[in-house]
Design an enzyme around this catalytic site. Structure first.
Site, PDB file in Angstrom:
ATOM      1  N   GLU A   1     -25.164  21.198  10.154  1.00 50.62           N
ATOM      2  CA  GLU A   1     -26.068  20.494  10.764  1.00 50.62           C
ATOM      3  C   GLU A   1     -25.977  20.510  12.252  1.00 50.62           C
ATOM      4  O   GLU A   1     -24.823  20.451  12.888  1.00 50.62           O
ATOM      5  CB  GLU A   1     -25.673  18.962  10.451  1.00 50.62           C
TER       6      GLU A   1
ATOM      7  N   HIS B   1     -34.246  16.444   9.544  1.00 44.99           N
ATOM      8  CA  HIS B   1     -33.669  14.949   9.238  1.00 44.99           C
ATOM      9  C   HIS B   1     -34.831  14.249   9.895  1.00 44.99           C
ATOM     10  O   HIS B   1     -35.607  14.601  10.689  1.00 44.99           O
ATOM     11  CB  HIS B   1     -32.418  14.625  10.168  1.00 44.99           C
TER      12      HIS B   1
END
Ligand code: FAD
Length: 286
Positions: free
Chosen positions: A13, A72
């Protein structure tokens, strides 16, 4: 049964850097981490759309590198119309994986209450996507082994995770944690509620004591006393903290893999060195 290491899926991430220098540094980080063949890499999204341009730029760069880019998206501060437009943009970019979040109300949104939102909870956003987009996207949601800081109770928080899964989530990525027993207990409880989609632990490398304590406090994660005390005893000895952090996170990952987690999701903080060191310890060499 424990998963064989070759089957372990890893993901990284990143957050969208604010400057051109940060963006260049992130390219260098990806050049180091991409060879570990992540299943996908995800890019965070500032609640209220605050990082939209930056997030999209990084997603595009990753796709050009041949990486499965995952966006996201956070519902807070966005109307249904704005969300529909964002989803269309991501779909047109050929993004097919999303991490679906409520987000936290950004500072500067004075007076805006969670209840005034089109997407008051992440489950509403999952429902919205499934209703409008069917199975066009694969969806992850967030899970909290130490319970979300705003949750009314342990049971309710698990029940709300069940709602997100019933709304159509395909996998769960957890908040950071360092207490494996706590995670395992929570995972058992979640599975007893009939959740059988993959639950992937979120792994936070340790680079320095104050950042870690700040992150943990913000997201309601516990730093165990022994870890806190040891980090404090290392003071500002950066190499010692780094070495200790790698040892702690390697042990954490090794235990989790032995407990059969299907993957590990690294919160890289846009840095490569500790993630790389941990992976070199736990992954089989070719
Ligand atoms: P929800 O699942 O909606 O839960 C929020 C709170 O509401 C919880 O306390 C829950 O118990 C409660 N709740 C849920 N449903 C109901 C209901 N029906 N009735 C009453 N209460 C309910 N934030 C960002 O802004 N951008 C990001 O890119 C980002 N990425 C993240 C990635 C991961 C893997 C994780 C774990 C977190 C991430 N976050 C991100 C942080 C996240 O947005 C915050 O933790 C946020 O406070 C909660 O988001 P959620 O999707 O878990 O919310």
């Amino acid at each position: 049964m424990a998963l064989h290491l070759n089957e372990l899926k890893i993901s990284f991430e990143y957050y969208p850097p604010k400057t051109l220098i940060g963006r260049e540094k992130l390219r260098q980080v990806r050049a180091i981490l991409n060879p570990y063949k992540p299943e996908y890499c995800s890019v965070t999204y500032g609640a209220g759309g605050t990082t939209r341009r930056g997030s999209i730029d990084i997603l595009q760069e990753m796709m050009q590198e041949g990486i499965e880019a995952t966006a996201h998206i956070s519902g807070i501060g966005m109307s249904k119309e704005e969300m529909q437009e964002l989803l269309q943009q991501l779909y047109d970019m050929r993004i097919r994986r999303l991490v679906v979040l409520r987000g936290d109300i950004p500072s500067g949104y004075g007076g805006l209450s969670v209840s005034a939102q089109d997407f008051q909870y992440a489950s509403r956003l999952v429902e919205f996507i499934r209703l409008g987009w069917g199975r066009a996207f694969v969806l992850a949601v967030a899970g909290y082994p130490e319970i979300h800081p705003q949750a009314q109770s342990w049971d309710q928080d698990i029940q709300f995770l069940v709602e997100k899964v019933e709304a159509g989530a395909d996998w769960v990525i957890t908040q950071l944690f360092y207490n494996v027993d706590g995670f395992l207990y929570w995972r058992d409880e979640v599975q007893k509620k009939g959740i059988h989609i993959p639950i992937v632990p979120g792994i936070m490398p340790i680079y320095n004591s104050s950042d870690l304590l700040r992150f943990a406090q913000t997201c309601g994660a516990e730093i165990p006393r022994w870890l806190d005390k040891k980090l404090k005893s290392l003071g500002s000895d950066v190499p010692a903290i780094r070495a200790f952090g790698i040892e702690v996170v390697t042990n954490l990952c090794t235990r989790l893999v032995a407990e059969g987690v299907p993957g590990l999701h690294f919160y890289t903080l846009n840095l490569s060195s500790s993630v790389q060191a941990v992976l070199d310890h736990i992954m089989p060499k070719n």
